[in-house]
Design a protein around this motif. Structure first.
Motif, mmCIF file in Angstrom:
data_model
loop_
_atom_site.group_PDB
_atom_site.id
_atom_site.type_symbol
_atom_site.label_atom_id
_atom_site.label_comp_id
_atom_site.label_asym_id
_atom_site.label_seq_id
_atom_site.Cartn_x
_atom_site.Cartn_y
_atom_site.Cartn_z
ATOM 1 N N GLY A 137 1.109 -1.353 -0.247
ATOM 2 C CA GLY A 137 -0.246 -0.158 -0.165
ATOM 3 C C GLY A 137 0.700 1.310 0.079
ATOM 4 O O GLY A 137 0.456 2.194 -0.394
ATOM 5 N N THR A 204 -2.367 4.903 -5.041
ATOM 6 C CA THR A 204 -3.697 5.323 -4.133
ATOM 7 C C THR A 204 -3.501 4.513 -3.321
ATOM 8 O O THR A 204 -3.077 2.961 -2.863
ATOM 9 N N ASN A 206 -3.135 1.576 -0.316
ATOM 10 C CA ASN A 206 -3.516 0.357 -0.093
ATOM 11 C C ASN A 206 -4.075 -0.404 -1.695
ATOM 12 O O ASN A 206 -5.163 -1.228 -1.909
ATOM 13 N N ARG A 211 -7.312 -2.372 -0.362
ATOM 14 C CA ARG A 211 -8.117 -0.501 0.643
ATOM 15 C C ARG A 211 -10.093 -1.460 0.673
ATOM 16 O O ARG A 211 -9.892 -0.870 1.246
ATOM 17 N N TYR A 215 -11.537 -2.412 4.585
ATOM 18 C CA TYR A 215 -12.361 -1.379 4.790
ATOM 19 C C TYR A 215 -14.177 -2.151 5.238
ATOM 20 O O TYR A 215 -14.021 -1.926 6.374
ATOM 21 N N VAL A 268 -4.124 3.833 5.549
ATOM 22 C CA VAL A 268 -4.830 3.708 5.134
ATOM 23 C C VAL A 268 -5.426 5.553 5.468
ATOM 24 O O VAL A 268 -5.371 6.421 5.999
ATOM 25 N N GLU A 277 -13.761 9.084 6.479
ATOM 26 C CA GLU A 277 -13.318 8.360 6.073
ATOM 27 C C GLU A 277 -11.693 7.624 7.104
ATOM 28 O O GLU A 277 -12.061 6.400 7.165
ATOM 29 N N LYS A 378 -15.176 5.263 -4.596
ATOM 30 C CA LYS A 378 -14.159 5.350 -4.989
ATOM 31 C C LYS A 378 -13.118 4.885 -5.994
ATOM 32 O O LYS A 378 -12.167 4.571 -6.774
ATOM 33 N N ILE A 382 -9.461 4.544 -7.209
ATOM 34 C CA ILE A 382 -8.094 3.485 -7.498
ATOM 35 C C ILE A 382 -8.424 2.434 -8.411
ATOM 36 O O ILE A 382 -7.930 2.069 -8.264
#
Length: 797
Positions: A137, A204, A206, A211, A215, A268, A277, A378, A382
């Motif tokens: 990441g 970007t 992760n 990402r 999450y 992140v 976020e 996103k 991403i």
């Protein structure tokens, strides 16, 4: 022209050594480098070594290579492939980096450390050599900020998922200056040579997989805490019921390591600026507390789960997050979970789970909704398309459906209406897409597939190396079909026989289709591929059917089933057109026997192949014993050369139900022939089998002529039976195991005939069938069959 003939991996930890192993798997010599140790080990001092000795200086890489041979699951297709990896260190061997075509950095996840290493690499770097980072990441651009423009052009991220051999995903991440030709080459190389599924991610935090995946895990943790759910409840919902792996949420976290997960989440948290976020990626106090206690998962023996051994045996305990104490894990059940379990397919399971309206249904929705919305939010940041996001989650986290495929499955328009009614903000582009008259992100038009891209449908690119049987069936390419199998036209005059019975178990329906397929191909096609797209190629014959007939004493029926199996295999073998089998994953018992008549076998690298009938108290009787005896006879044609060692090896392999650990490992067990080969990318397997058929046909194919088999006879049988007796006396096998082994020895030896007797294939098939029938009548065999059906594992009675 870029060619990767040799590679170097810097960093010999779990990930670095795993990447080196996979490069070695595909035949690429690898230089594995690590730092020089600063202290001697006790055993090094005792051996009189100093810090200057090469064995000491290369210790970390040497230890990693040695560990590769012992690790389970095995990082290497074959232990012998470790010889393709050369150990070194970053002080003595850094100049050797000028001799390789690809350098992969796999050191600690720290930007400054990576920048320092890249500076060292550039000093010895040969122009044209590709350099990549395996970071999970950290910014690819930031790593090479101080590098030359030419170096930047050759630098990118290649993020493998762990373990590298088994996980399909590789994220390719260019920096701002990476040469597009190098990006294209690496994507093609990783797919075709390394067998990976490749997504191109943007630089970007992760990237894509971690990402969205991180999450989702953090959302799940927060929902568990807010809703008062237990560890077992969350895992019951977030496993197969939602199209996720059996390890679900917390077994997955234990496997990954909570410390590793916190590090990935913090990456992140540190880099994003949006307050909402940022708050999501703030590690919960629960995780921080567990890491502080050292409860970080399997590598420390406890995490959300703990294995405990007591006088009562082994048990799995789970963590009560309210008391922070462990207790025996309990089985979770509910109407929604039961409905999901009974439903067919991932789409059916999701709909059943979400439609039941109980607290577990609520949990599933409250986990799923934010992940879908976040993925949509996103998208442009991403990735270039929804396909990259869906593939990243399927290939990197083993989800059955990616986020956008999931949205289609549960009903895009209906679910968005529910989200908005609950106060959620749906991204404007999603609402615009629905307003323009669409109710899905993907569309299938007669086997042609399309996906959403910038407010329109775009056709999904098809590549000749990827043959999809499902798509061909949607294009009406089915030639014949019944409940267990189909014959499909895969183009260029080649047909494919596909199994699709439950678990692809072989029964009368499949055997009938084999016979019909042989007739059809003989009349109208150039050749036949035997392959399918099931989870496994074939786990064997239909044991349930055999058990029912045996328990009812319907011996004529059992005899008829075995004769049909044998006759079908012989018809396939005698077909006057080339036949190529392409097995994958679990290919056991009858599945192996269905491949043996083929002129050539194209193994997937991940093929677990073996005759395992002894596990249910039987012996192979679909031609497996006969084929192995024939191959031994063909290998030792000189009558003066002792055949016994070959038959002994076969006896041991079958009697111990040995299964290959890879496609390459089939050679060690004696299943691979000279013409057989291995394909690394499973998506290319059917295409490669089709090409093999066409090559055989173009070379003037003639079917194999039946030949007699030289057998070891009664004396050879005695040798094998003595071995079984010795095992029994030593307490290694049961009395019933010995009975089965004696039957197997009788068949492999060719029965009670003198050594060197030449017998026919039909004679050997008759021996197989007689032994099989007699074992079916044994109560202990029937118990083994019943146990396998109910427990999914072998009974040693």
């Amino acid at each position: 022209m870029t060619i990767i003939r040799k590679a170097a991996v810097i960093g010999s930890g779990v990930m670095g050594s795993g990447i080196a192993a996979h490069l070695a798997n595909v035949g690429i010599p690898v230089l594995l480098l690590d730092i020089v140790p600063s202290q001697l080990l006790a055993q090094e001092s005792a051996a009189g070594l100093t810090l200057d000795h090469p064995k000491v200086r290369n210790r970390f890489a040497d230890q990693a290579i040695d560990k590769l041979k012992k690790t389970n699951p095995a990082p290497l297709y074959s232990e012998d492939f470790a010889a393709r990896i050369t150990a070194g260190n970053l002080e003595d061997d850094v100049s050797k980096l000028a001799d390789v075509d690809w350098i992969i950095e796999v050191i600690v996840e720290n930007l400054q450390a990576k920048q320092q290493l890249i500076s060292r690499i550039e000093k010895v770097w040969k122009r044209g050599t590709i350099v990549s980072s395996n970071t999970s990441g950290i910014s690819i651009h930031a790593m090479v900020e101080s590098a030359s423009d030419e170096f930047k052009r050759h630098f990118l991220g290649t993020h493998f998922f762990n373990p590298p051999r088994y996980m399909k995903l590789v994220e390719v991440i260019p920096n701002e200056a990476t040469d597009p030709a190098i990006v294209a080459f690496m994507k093609d190389f990783c797919e075709k040579k390394l067998g990976k599924g490749v997504v191109q991610a943007k630089d970007t935090p992760n990237f894509i997989g971690n990402r969205i995946g991180t999450y989702g895990l953090l959302v799940t943790l927060r929902e568990m805490i807010a809703g008062g759910y237990s560890v077992e409840e969350v895992d019951a919902v977030t496993g197969p019921a939602m199209g996720r792996p059996k390890s679900a949420t917390f077994r997955t976290l234990d496997l990954v390591g909570l410390d590793t997960f916190v590090h990935v989440a913090n990456n992140v948290f540190d880099l994003v600026t949006d307050p909402e976020e940022k708050d999501i990626f703030r590690s919960p106090e629960l995780l921080k507390s567990m890491v502080e206690k050292g409860w970080i998962g399997e590598k420390q023996g406890q995490g959300f789960y703990k294995k405990v051994t007591s006088d009562a045996g082994k048990e799995i305990q789970s963590l009560n997050i309210a008391t922070m104490e462990y207790a025996v894990s309990r089985k979770i059940s509910s109407a929604s979970l039961e409905a999901a379990k009974q439903a067919k397919g991932t789409v059916g399971k999701l709909k059943a789970l979400l439609g039941a309206k109980d607290r577990y249904s609520d949990l599933a929705w409250n986990i799923l909704k934010p992940v879908l919305l976040y993925s949509a939010e996103k998208l442009d940041e991403i990735a270039d398309s929804i396909i990259e996001i869906d593939h990243a989650l399927k290939w990197g986290f083993n989800w059955e459906l990616g986020p956008f495929e999931t949205w289609d499955a549960i009903g895009l328009k209906r679910s968005v209406e529910r989200m908005e009614s609950e106060g959620s903000t749906v991204p404007a582009w999603v609402k615009a897409w629905i307003d323009s008259g669409h109710d899905s992100f993907y569309e299938n038009r007669g086997g042609q597939h399309f996906y959403y891209l910038k407010n329109e449908f775009k056709g999904i690119e098809t590549r000749p190396e990827v043959i999809s049987l499902q798509s061909l069936k949607q294009q009406n390419k089915v030639i014949r079909s019944n409940s267990g199998a189909s014959l499909i036209d895969i183009g260029d005059g080649v047909a494919c026989l596909e199994f699709h019975s439950p678990n692809n178990a072989i029964g009368a329906d499949i055997l009938t289709m084999i016979q019909q397929s042989a007739d059809e191909v003989r009349s109208n096609y150039r050749g036949l591929v035997v392959a399918n797209e099931g989870k496994n190629f074939c786990v064997g014959a239909n044991v349930m059917l055999l058990l029912m007939e045996a328990q009812d004493g319907e011996w004529d029926e059992v005899d008829g089933i075995i004769r049909l199996f044998q006759n079908s295999m012989m018809k396939l073998k005698s077909l006057d057109k080339p036949v190529v089998a392409a097995p994958h994953k679990m290919t056991l018992g009858g599945g192996v026997e269905a491949c043996m008549p083929a002129d050539q076998t194209i193994f997937s690298a991940e093929t677990y192949y073996g005759l395992v009938e002894v596990g249910v108290g039987l012996i192979p009787a679909g031609g497996g014993c006969k084929e192995l005896a024939l191959r031994a006879s063909q290998a030792v044609r000189d009558p003066d050369v002792d055949l016994q060692p070959w038959i002994n090896a076969i006896f041991e392999t079958v009697a111990m139900a040995k299964v290959s650990t890879s496609g390459h490992d089939t050679k060690r067990l004696g299943y691979m022939r000279a013409l057989d080969r291995v394909v690394v990318n499973p998506d290319h397997r059917i295409y490669e089998a089709k090409q093999a058929v066409l090559r055989l046909e173009a070379s003037g194919y003639t079917p194999p002529v039946q030949e007699k088999i030289r057998v070891v006879g009664e004396n050879g049988k005695a040798v094998m039976q003595i071995a079984a007796y010795t095992m029994r006396q030593g307490g290694y096998i049961s009395e019933h195991d010995q009975l089965i082994a004696n039957k197997l020895a009788h068949v492999l030896a060719g029965g009670n005939v003198p050594a060197g007797t030449m017998v026919t294939e039909q004679y050997m098939l008759d021996l197989e069938r007689e032994a099989f029938l007699s074992l079916c009548g044994e109560i202990k065999t029937q118990q083994r069959m019943q146990y396998m059906l109910s427990k999914g594992k072998a009974l040693r009675n």
